[in-house]
Design a protein around this motif. Structure first.
Motif, short mmCIF file in Angstrom:
data_model
loop_
_atom_site.label_atom_id
_atom_site.label_comp_id
_atom_site.label_asym_id
_atom_site.label_seq_id
_atom_site.Cartn_x
_atom_site.Cartn_y
_atom_site.Cartn_z
N PHE A 79 -10.09 -11.07 0.39
CA PHE A 79 -10.10 -9.61 0.27
C PHE A 79 -10.76 -9.00 1.49
O PHE A 79 -11.83 -9.44 1.92
N GLU A 80 -10.11 -7.97 2.05
CA GLU A 80 -10.65 -7.29 3.22
C GLU A 80 -11.60 -6.16 2.86
O GLU A 80 -12.48 -5.80 3.63
N ASP A 81 -11.42 -5.55 1.70
CA ASP A 81 -12.21 -4.39 1.31
C ASP A 81 -13.59 -4.84 0.84
O ASP A 81 -13.81 -5.14 -0.34
N ILE A 82 -14.54 -4.89 1.79
CA ILE A 82 -15.89 -5.33 1.44
C ILE A 82 -16.93 -4.23 1.68
O ILE A 82 -18.13 -4.47 1.65
N GLY A 83 -16.44 -3.01 1.91
CA GLY A 83 -17.32 -1.84 2.00
C GLY A 83 -18.40 -1.95 3.06
O GLY A 83 -19.51 -1.45 2.88
N GLY A 84 -18.10 -2.61 4.17
CA GLY A 84 -19.07 -2.74 5.25
C GLY A 84 -20.14 -3.78 5.01
O GLY A 84 -21.12 -3.86 5.77
N GLU A 119 -14.63 -10.82 8.28
CA GLU A 119 -14.01 -9.57 7.80
C GLU A 119 -13.45 -9.70 6.40
O GLU A 119 -12.99 -8.72 5.83
N ARG A 120 -13.47 -10.90 5.83
CA ARG A 120 -12.85 -11.11 4.53
C ARG A 120 -13.79 -11.94 3.65
O ARG A 120 -14.58 -12.73 4.15
N VAL A 121 -13.66 -11.73 2.33
CA VAL A 121 -14.40 -12.53 1.38
C VAL A 121 -13.43 -13.13 0.38
O VAL A 121 -12.28 -12.71 0.27
#
Length: 213
Positions: A79-84, A119-121
Protein backbone atom coordinates in the motif's frame (compact mmCIF):
# COMPACT_ATOMS: atom_id res chain seq x y z
CA UNK A 1 16.12 -15.94 33.45
CA UNK A 2 16.66 -18.57 30.76
CA UNK A 3 20.20 -19.19 29.66
CA UNK A 4 20.72 -17.57 26.27
CA UNK A 5 22.86 -18.88 23.45
CA UNK A 6 23.41 -16.32 20.66
CA UNK A 7 24.08 -17.51 17.12
CA UNK A 8 24.32 -15.53 13.93
CA UNK A 9 22.39 -17.07 11.02
CA UNK A 10 23.78 -18.02 7.66
CA UNK A 11 22.01 -16.47 4.69
CA UNK A 12 20.67 -19.11 2.30
CA UNK A 13 18.70 -18.52 -0.87
CA UNK A 14 15.00 -19.17 -0.44
CA UNK A 15 14.64 -22.16 -2.72
CA UNK A 16 11.74 -24.52 -2.27
CA UNK A 17 13.63 -27.79 -2.44
CA UNK A 18 10.35 -29.66 -2.20
CA UNK A 19 9.64 -28.84 -5.86
CA UNK A 20 12.54 -31.13 -6.85
CA UNK A 21 11.45 -33.99 -4.59
CA UNK A 22 8.98 -36.67 -5.63
CA UNK A 23 6.57 -36.99 -2.74
CA UNK A 24 5.55 -40.49 -1.64
CA UNK A 25 1.90 -41.42 -1.79
CA UNK A 26 -0.32 -41.30 1.28
CA UNK A 27 -0.09 -45.10 1.47
CA UNK A 28 3.71 -45.05 1.30
CA UNK A 29 3.90 -42.40 4.02
CA UNK A 30 1.60 -44.40 6.30
CA UNK A 31 3.70 -47.52 5.69
CA UNK A 32 6.79 -45.59 6.77
CA UNK A 33 5.08 -44.66 10.04
CA UNK A 34 4.18 -48.30 10.65
CA UNK A 35 7.84 -49.18 10.11
CA UNK A 36 8.92 -46.64 12.72
CA UNK A 37 6.36 -47.94 15.22
CA UNK A 38 7.71 -51.46 14.76
CA UNK A 39 11.30 -50.17 14.99
CA UNK A 40 10.40 -48.48 18.30
CA UNK A 41 9.34 -51.92 19.58
CA UNK A 42 5.56 -51.80 19.38
CA UNK A 43 3.01 -53.57 17.22
CA UNK A 44 1.55 -51.30 14.49
CA UNK A 45 -1.41 -53.70 14.30
CA UNK A 46 -2.29 -53.10 17.96
CA UNK A 47 -5.75 -51.54 18.36
CA UNK A 48 -4.49 -48.28 19.81
CA UNK A 49 -2.01 -47.85 16.94
CA UNK A 50 -4.12 -48.90 13.98
CA UNK A 51 -5.05 -45.34 12.99
CA UNK A 52 -1.80 -43.75 14.15
CA UNK A 53 -0.11 -43.77 10.70
CA UNK A 54 -3.03 -41.88 9.18
CA UNK A 55 -3.00 -39.36 12.05
CA UNK A 56 0.77 -38.85 11.82
CA UNK A 57 0.66 -38.24 8.08
CA UNK A 58 -2.17 -35.74 8.53
CA UNK A 59 -0.20 -33.97 11.28
CA UNK A 60 2.94 -33.86 9.12
CA UNK A 61 0.97 -32.24 6.30
CA UNK A 62 0.03 -29.49 8.75
CA UNK A 63 3.48 -29.21 10.32
CA UNK A 64 5.19 -28.77 6.94
CA UNK A 65 2.64 -26.89 4.87
CA UNK A 66 5.14 -24.06 4.43
CA UNK A 67 6.66 -25.90 1.47
CA UNK A 68 3.48 -25.19 -0.47
CA UNK A 69 3.49 -21.41 0.06
CA UNK A 70 5.59 -18.61 -1.44
CA UNK A 71 6.59 -15.86 1.04
CA UNK A 72 7.42 -13.38 -1.74
CA UNK A 73 3.93 -13.77 -3.16
CA UNK A 74 2.42 -13.23 0.30
CA UNK A 75 4.32 -9.92 0.56
CA UNK A 76 3.47 -8.79 -2.97
CA UNK A 77 0.38 -6.73 -2.12
CA UNK A 78 1.54 -3.42 -0.70
CA UNK A 79 0.00 0.00 0.00
CA UNK A 80 1.29 3.44 -0.96
CA UNK A 81 -1.10 5.50 1.17
CA UNK A 82 0.86 5.75 4.42
CA UNK A 83 0.02 9.36 5.28
CA UNK A 84 3.64 10.51 5.38
CA UNK A 85 4.64 7.87 7.94
CA UNK A 86 8.44 7.70 8.13
CA UNK A 87 9.49 5.32 10.89
CA UNK A 88 9.89 1.62 11.55
CA UNK A 89 7.04 -0.88 11.52
CA UNK A 90 7.46 -3.62 14.11
CA UNK A 91 5.68 -6.83 15.08
CA UNK A 92 6.86 -8.47 18.25
CA UNK A 93 6.02 -11.67 20.09
CA UNK A 94 4.87 -13.60 17.02
CA UNK A 95 4.32 -17.12 18.33
CA UNK A 96 6.08 -19.70 16.18
CA UNK A 97 6.92 -23.37 16.21
CA UNK A 98 9.07 -25.26 13.78
CA UNK A 99 10.90 -28.57 13.49
CA UNK A 100 14.66 -28.98 13.71
CA UNK A 101 15.94 -30.46 10.46
CA UNK A 102 18.51 -32.54 12.36
CA UNK A 103 16.13 -34.51 14.60
CA UNK A 104 12.65 -33.50 13.37
CA UNK A 105 11.81 -32.40 16.90
CA UNK A 106 9.99 -29.08 17.57
CA UNK A 107 11.54 -25.81 18.59
CA UNK A 108 9.09 -23.28 19.98
CA UNK A 109 9.34 -19.57 20.63
CA UNK A 110 8.68 -16.06 19.37
CA UNK A 111 9.76 -13.95 16.43
CA UNK A 112 10.18 -10.17 16.41
CA UNK A 113 10.26 -8.32 13.08
CA UNK A 114 10.79 -4.70 12.09
CA UNK A 115 11.30 -2.99 8.78
CA UNK A 116 11.87 0.61 7.74
CA UNK A 117 9.57 1.22 4.76
CA UNK A 118 10.45 3.38 1.80
CA UNK A 119 7.25 4.42 0.01
CA UNK A 120 5.08 1.34 0.56
CA UNK A 121 3.97 -0.84 3.44
CA UNK A 122 2.52 -4.34 3.63
CA UNK A 123 -0.39 -5.56 5.72
CA UNK A 124 0.97 -6.49 9.13
CA UNK A 125 -0.66 -9.93 9.08
CA UNK A 126 1.48 -10.76 6.05
CA UNK A 127 4.65 -10.39 8.10
CA UNK A 128 3.34 -12.91 10.63
CA UNK A 129 2.41 -15.21 7.77
CA UNK A 130 5.96 -15.10 6.39
CA UNK A 131 7.19 -16.31 9.78
CA UNK A 132 4.63 -19.12 9.64
CA UNK A 133 5.63 -20.17 6.11
CA UNK A 134 9.29 -20.58 6.99
CA UNK A 135 8.52 -22.14 10.37
CA UNK A 136 6.37 -24.80 8.70
CA UNK A 137 9.41 -26.37 7.05
CA UNK A 138 12.28 -28.48 8.33
CA UNK A 139 14.61 -25.78 9.59
CA UNK A 140 17.47 -24.55 11.63
CA UNK A 141 16.70 -21.42 13.59
CA UNK A 142 19.69 -19.66 12.07
CA UNK A 143 18.54 -20.31 8.51
CA UNK A 144 14.95 -19.32 9.24
CA UNK A 145 16.03 -16.00 10.74
CA UNK A 146 17.98 -15.16 7.60
CA UNK A 147 15.21 -16.35 5.30
CA UNK A 148 12.59 -14.15 6.94
CA UNK A 149 14.81 -11.07 6.73
CA UNK A 150 15.77 -11.89 3.15
CA UNK A 151 12.19 -12.32 1.95
CA UNK A 152 11.11 -8.99 3.44
CA UNK A 153 14.18 -7.29 2.00
CA UNK A 154 13.56 -8.66 -1.50
CA UNK A 155 9.80 -8.14 -1.58
CA UNK A 156 9.49 -4.71 0.05
CA UNK A 157 12.91 -3.17 -0.69
CA UNK A 158 12.82 -1.26 2.61
CA UNK A 159 15.56 0.89 4.10
CA UNK A 160 16.31 -2.00 6.42
CA UNK A 161 15.01 -5.13 8.13
CA UNK A 162 15.52 -6.50 11.65
CA UNK A 163 14.58 -10.00 12.78
CA UNK A 164 15.07 -11.73 16.12
CA UNK A 165 13.92 -15.23 17.03
CA UNK A 166 13.98 -16.64 20.56
CA UNK A 167 13.19 -20.35 20.83
CA UNK A 168 13.58 -23.40 23.06
CA UNK A 169 14.69 -26.51 21.17
CA UNK A 170 13.15 -29.77 22.28
CA UNK A 171 16.05 -31.70 20.73
CA UNK A 172 18.16 -30.13 23.48
CA UNK A 173 15.51 -30.44 26.19
CA UNK A 174 14.39 -34.05 25.62
CA UNK A 175 17.55 -35.75 24.34
CA UNK A 176 21.30 -35.25 24.25
CA UNK A 177 22.36 -32.92 27.06
CA UNK A 178 18.72 -32.69 28.26
CA UNK A 179 18.87 -29.05 29.34
CA UNK A 180 15.33 -27.61 29.34
CA UNK A 181 14.42 -23.93 29.06
CA UNK A 182 17.61 -22.88 27.29
CA UNK A 183 16.62 -20.08 24.91
CA UNK A 184 18.45 -19.80 21.61
CA UNK A 185 18.52 -16.26 20.20
CA UNK A 186 19.25 -15.47 16.56
CA UNK A 187 19.29 -12.08 14.86
CA UNK A 188 19.56 -10.75 11.33
CA UNK A 189 19.85 -7.10 10.28
CA UNK A 190 19.91 -5.57 6.81
CA UNK A 191 20.26 -2.04 5.46
CA UNK A 192 20.01 0.76 8.01
CA UNK A 193 19.41 -1.69 10.85
CA UNK A 194 22.83 -3.16 10.10
CA UNK A 195 24.71 0.10 9.54
CA UNK A 196 23.01 2.25 12.19
CA UNK A 197 23.78 1.00 15.72
CA UNK A 198 21.20 3.38 17.24
CA UNK A 199 18.40 1.93 15.11
CA UNK A 200 19.47 -1.59 15.95
CA UNK A 201 19.56 -0.72 19.65
CA UNK A 202 16.08 0.77 19.39
CA UNK A 203 14.75 -2.46 17.91
CA UNK A 204 16.26 -4.50 20.74
CA UNK A 205 15.00 -2.06 23.37
CA UNK A 206 11.43 -2.30 22.02
CA UNK A 207 11.62 -6.07 22.47
CA UNK A 208 12.93 -5.73 26.04
CA UNK A 209 10.23 -3.19 26.92
CA UNK A 210 7.56 -5.73 26.08
CA UNK A 211 9.22 -8.66 27.84
CA UNK A 212 10.03 -6.84 31.06
CA UNK A 213 13.67 -7.96 30.90
Amino acid sequence: MDAIVERMPRRDDDSNKDSAVKRPTQEEAEAAVRTLIAWAGDDPAREGLLDTPKRVVKAYREFFRGYEEDPIEVLSRTFEDIGGYDDIVMLRDIDMNSHCEHHMIPFIGKAHIAYFPTERVVGISKLARVVEIYARRLQTQETMTGQIAGAIDVALKPKGVAVMIEAVHQCMSLRGVQKPNVATVTTQFTGEFKTNPALQARFLELIRMNSGK
